[in-house]
Design a protein around this motif. Structure first.
Motif, PDB file in Angstrom:
ATOM      1  N   ASP A  14      17.353  47.602 102.505  1.00 48.02           N
ATOM      2  CA  ASP A  14      16.607  47.352 103.735  1.00 48.02           C
ATOM      3  C   ASP A  14      15.155  47.820 103.628  1.00 48.02           C
ATOM      4  OD1 ASP A  14      18.918  46.352 105.102  1.00 48.02           O
ATOM      5  OD2 ASP A  14      19.606  48.425 105.278  1.00 48.02           O
ATOM      6  N   VAL A  15      14.655  47.983 102.413  1.00 48.44           N
ATOM      7  CA  VAL A  15      13.290  48.455 102.198  1.00 48.44           C
ATOM      8  C   VAL A  15      12.342  47.258 102.070  1.00 48.44           C
ATOM      9  CG1 VAL A  15      11.751  49.743 100.666  1.00 48.44           C
ATOM     10  CG2 VAL A  15      14.068  50.592 101.108  1.00 48.44           C
ATOM     11  N   TRP A  16      11.241  47.340 102.811  1.00 47.10           N
ATOM     12  CA  TRP A  16      10.220  46.290 102.780  1.00 47.10           C
ATOM     13  C   TRP A  16       8.869  46.882 102.393  1.00 47.10           C
ATOM     14  CZ3 TRP A  16      10.500  41.023 104.526  1.00 47.10           C
ATOM     15  CH2 TRP A  16      11.790  40.626 104.926  1.00 47.10           C
ATOM     16  N   GLU A  17       8.095  46.110 101.649  1.00 46.56           N
ATOM     17  CA  GLU A  17       6.703  46.473 101.401  1.00 46.56           C
ATOM     18  C   GLU A  17       5.885  46.011 102.600  1.00 46.56           C
ATOM     19  OE1 GLU A  17       3.131  45.775  98.109  1.00 46.56           O
ATOM     20  OE2 GLU A  17       5.083  44.804  97.849  1.00 46.56           O
ATOM     21  N   CYS A  18       5.050  46.899 103.126  1.00 46.73           N
ATOM     22  CA  CYS A  18       4.313  46.614 104.360  1.00 46.73           C
ATOM     23  C   CYS A  18       2.843  46.982 104.233  1.00 46.73           C
ATOM     24  CB  CYS A  18       4.887  47.423 105.538  1.00 46.73           C
ATOM     25  SG  CYS A  18       6.618  47.108 105.893  1.00 46.73           S
ATOM     26  N   LEU A  19       2.009  46.182 104.908  1.00 50.91           N
ATOM     27  CA  LEU A  19       0.621  46.567 105.185  1.00 50.91           C
ATOM     28  C   LEU A  19       0.627  47.306 106.518  1.00 50.91           C
ATOM     29  CD1 LEU A  19      -1.277  43.253 104.368  1.00 50.91           C
ATOM     30  CD2 LEU A  19      -1.657  45.413 103.224  1.00 50.91           C
ATOM     31  N   CYS A  20      -0.019  48.454 106.575  1.00 48.90           N
ATOM     32  CA  CYS A  20      -0.030  49.252 107.808  1.00 48.90           C
ATOM     33  C   CYS A  20      -1.463  49.535 108.245  1.00 48.90           C
ATOM     34  CB  CYS A  20       0.687  50.590 107.589  1.00 48.90           C
ATOM     35  SG  CYS A  20       2.427  50.418 107.185  1.00 48.90           S
ATOM     36  N   LYS A  21      -1.714  49.378 109.541  1.00 46.29           N
ATOM     37  CA  LYS A  21      -3.030  49.702 110.113  1.00 46.29           C
ATOM     38  C   LYS A  21      -2.840  50.538 111.377  1.00 46.29           C
ATOM     39  CE  LYS A  21      -4.798  45.587 110.632  1.00 46.29           C
ATOM     40  NZ  LYS A  21      -5.742  44.474 110.886  1.00 46.29           N
ATOM     41  N   PRO A  22      -3.432  51.736 111.469  1.00 45.16           N
ATOM     42  CA  PRO A  22      -4.119  52.450 110.381  1.00 45.16           C
ATOM     43  C   PRO A  22      -3.112  53.123 109.453  1.00 45.16           C
ATOM     44  CG  PRO A  22      -4.205  53.737 112.396  1.00 45.16           C
ATOM     45  CD  PRO A  22      -3.493  52.461 112.748  1.00 45.16           C
ATOM     46  N   GLY A  23      -3.360  53.008 108.153  1.00 41.60           N
ATOM     47  CA  GLY A  23      -2.426  53.539 107.167  1.00 41.60           C
ATOM     48  C   GLY A  23      -2.269  55.044 107.212  1.00 41.60           C
ATOM     49  N   LYS A  24      -3.322  55.752 107.644  1.00 46.19           N
ATOM     50  CA  LYS A  24      -3.267  57.224 107.627  1.00 46.19           C
ATOM     51  C   LYS A  24      -2.201  57.761 108.577  1.00 46.19           C
ATOM     52  CE  LYS A  24      -7.075  57.608 110.969  1.00 46.19           C
ATOM     53  NZ  LYS A  24      -8.457  58.078 111.187  1.00 46.19           N
ATOM     54  N   ARG A  25      -1.765  56.955 109.530  1.00 43.56           N
ATOM     55  CA  ARG A  25      -0.719  57.384 110.459  1.00 43.56           C
ATOM     56  C   ARG A  25       0.683  57.122 109.921  1.00 43.56           C
ATOM     57  NH1 ARG A  25      -3.093  55.169 116.277  1.00 43.56           N
ATOM     58  NH2 ARG A  25      -4.740  56.739 116.521  1.00 43.56           N
ATOM     59  N   ALA A  26       0.770  56.466 108.765  1.00 46.42           N
ATOM     60  CA  ALA A  26       2.080  56.121 108.199  1.00 46.42           C
ATOM     61  C   ALA A  26       2.288  56.892 106.896  1.00 46.42           C
ATOM     62  CB  ALA A  26       2.178  54.622 107.980  1.00 46.42           C
ATOM     63  N   LYS A  27       2.508  58.179 107.023  1.00 49.54           N
ATOM     64  CA  LYS A  27       2.735  59.035 105.853  1.00 49.54           C
ATOM     65  C   LYS A  27       4.211  59.019 105.477  1.00 49.54           C
ATOM     66  CE  LYS A  27      -1.183  61.988 107.043  1.00 49.54           C
ATOM     67  NZ  LYS A  27      -1.641  63.296 107.537  1.00 49.54           N
ATOM     68  N   ILE A  28       4.496  59.436 104.259  1.00 47.31           N
ATOM     69  CA  ILE A  28       5.882  59.476 103.793  1.00 47.31           C
ATOM     70  C   ILE A  28       6.709  60.366 104.722  1.00 47.31           C
ATOM     71  CG2 ILE A  28       7.402  60.225 101.915  1.00 47.31           C
ATOM     72  CD1 ILE A  28       5.203  59.413  99.953  1.00 47.31           C
TER      73      ILE A  28
END
Length: 342
Positions: free
Chosen positions: A90-104
């Motif tokens: 169920d893992v997807w590669e994603c573009l995230c905006k803003p990326g800094k809010r999407a940490k591991i």
């Protein structure tokens, strides 16, 4: 060649913001690649330009409503996610905006809890996030409910009907963008083409990140294409080989169909059933092994797609055709007019 060689001036008002009705009423430039001659027609005229020995190769991928907005479970901050490609489980590669809010390790809720996601890793090269999604039932059904179509950034008008960013023959879910050359076909037109004796063959190439990635290097050969998944069914391979044997033309509908058949030919030395990932990059100097003609739209300046058509029709022919299209006020890009290169 340099990336800057593929630049052309495009007035902003020529970028089509909405699809035309009916689908096959768009204009169609016909470019004869051997002579450079140009004709101006309507897309519905294509039927009479096809011969009964020809085959059309269509990409039957279907666009996912892949743009969703996630709420951070700890802070309530909102992040936009664009699902680009499905990886394992169920893992997807994603573009995230803003990326800094999407940490591991960050947890997100989508559609008021209908879908949850956790950032499990980050691609250090391009900053894309790999997100593990969880939901009850089928994720595609949830995306259809809560997601919106990932229209390219140059389209600012809201799309009232999601199906207008799908081809009428789309069936295999998995793309982050539409194979737009196919948007011009209507079911009735495809039936007319079949009645003429033209074979219809389907491949699948799920359009991914490469569609959104500009060429950032000036030396064309240094650009790295993003990988995309394709399927060449045995039935389609048989139709293509039979067409070649009978002296017909293999006509690819869109650059995605082109990349599929040429990837299979380059990998195997022939057209055969195959499923794999491809990062094929076609630019002038490339030797086509399968495609005889191409139906396509007008592409962005300095893009990999204008390089692909230049490799097929000749650089000078394409740049002249594009400048002619601007002068003749053709509509450009995803919802724009068509070009038939033969």
């Amino acid at each position: 060649m340099k990336t800057s060689d593929f630049y052309y001036e495009l007035p902003e008002e020529l970028i089509a913001q909405t699809p035309i009705e009916p689908r096959n009423a768009s204009r169609m430039m016909v470019l004869h690649k051997d002579s450079g001659e140009i004709e101006h027609k309507v897309f519905s005229d294509l039927t009479e330009m096809l011969n009964e020995k020809d085959c059309l190769v269509l990409n039957d991928t279907r666009v996912i409503p892949a743009r969703i907005f996630g709420v951070k479970k700890d802070t309530g901050a909102v992040v936009e996610f664009l699902l680009v490609a499905q990886k394992e489980n169920d893992v997807w590669e994603c573009l995230c905006k803003p990326g800094k809010r999407a940490k591991i390790g960050t947890l997100f809720s989508f559609g008021e809890g209908k879908l949850t996601g956790e950032v499990v890793s980050i691609n250090e090269e391009d900053g894309n996030r790999f997100v593990k999604f969880t939901c009850e039932g089928n994720i595609f059904a949830v995306l259809d409910e809560i997601g919106s179509m990932p229209l390219p950034p140059y389209i600012r008008e809201k799309l009232s009907d999601k199906e207008r960013y799908q081809t009428v023959y789309s069936r295999e879910l998995g793309s982050a963008a539409a194979p737009t050359a196919g948007l011009h076909f209507t079911p009735e037109m495809l039936e007319e083409i079949k009645q003429k004796g033209v074979k219809i063959a389907y491949v699948t190439l799920h359009v991914g990140l490469g569609t959104f990635r500009p060429v950032k290097v000036d030396d064309v050969t240094k650009h790295n294409m993003h990988s995309e998944h394709y399927i060449m069914p045995k039935e389609t391979a048989d139709i293509i080989n039979e067409t070649k044997q009978n002296g017909g033309r293999v006509i690819c509908v869109g650059t995605t169909s082109c990349r599929t058949v040429e990837s299979v030919a380059a990998k195997n030395g022939c057209i055969c059933a195959d499923e794999d990932d491809t990062s094929i990059f076609i630019y002038p100097g490339f030797e086509y092994k399968c495609m005889d003609a191409l139906i396509t739209n007008f592409h962005l300046p300095e893009s990999t797609l204008i390089m692909l058509v230049s490799a097929f029709a000749g650089f000078d022919n394409i740049m002249n055709a594009y400048n002619t299209a601007v002068a003749e006020r053709y509509r450009f890009f995803s919802f724009g007019d068509a070009m038939f290169i033969e």
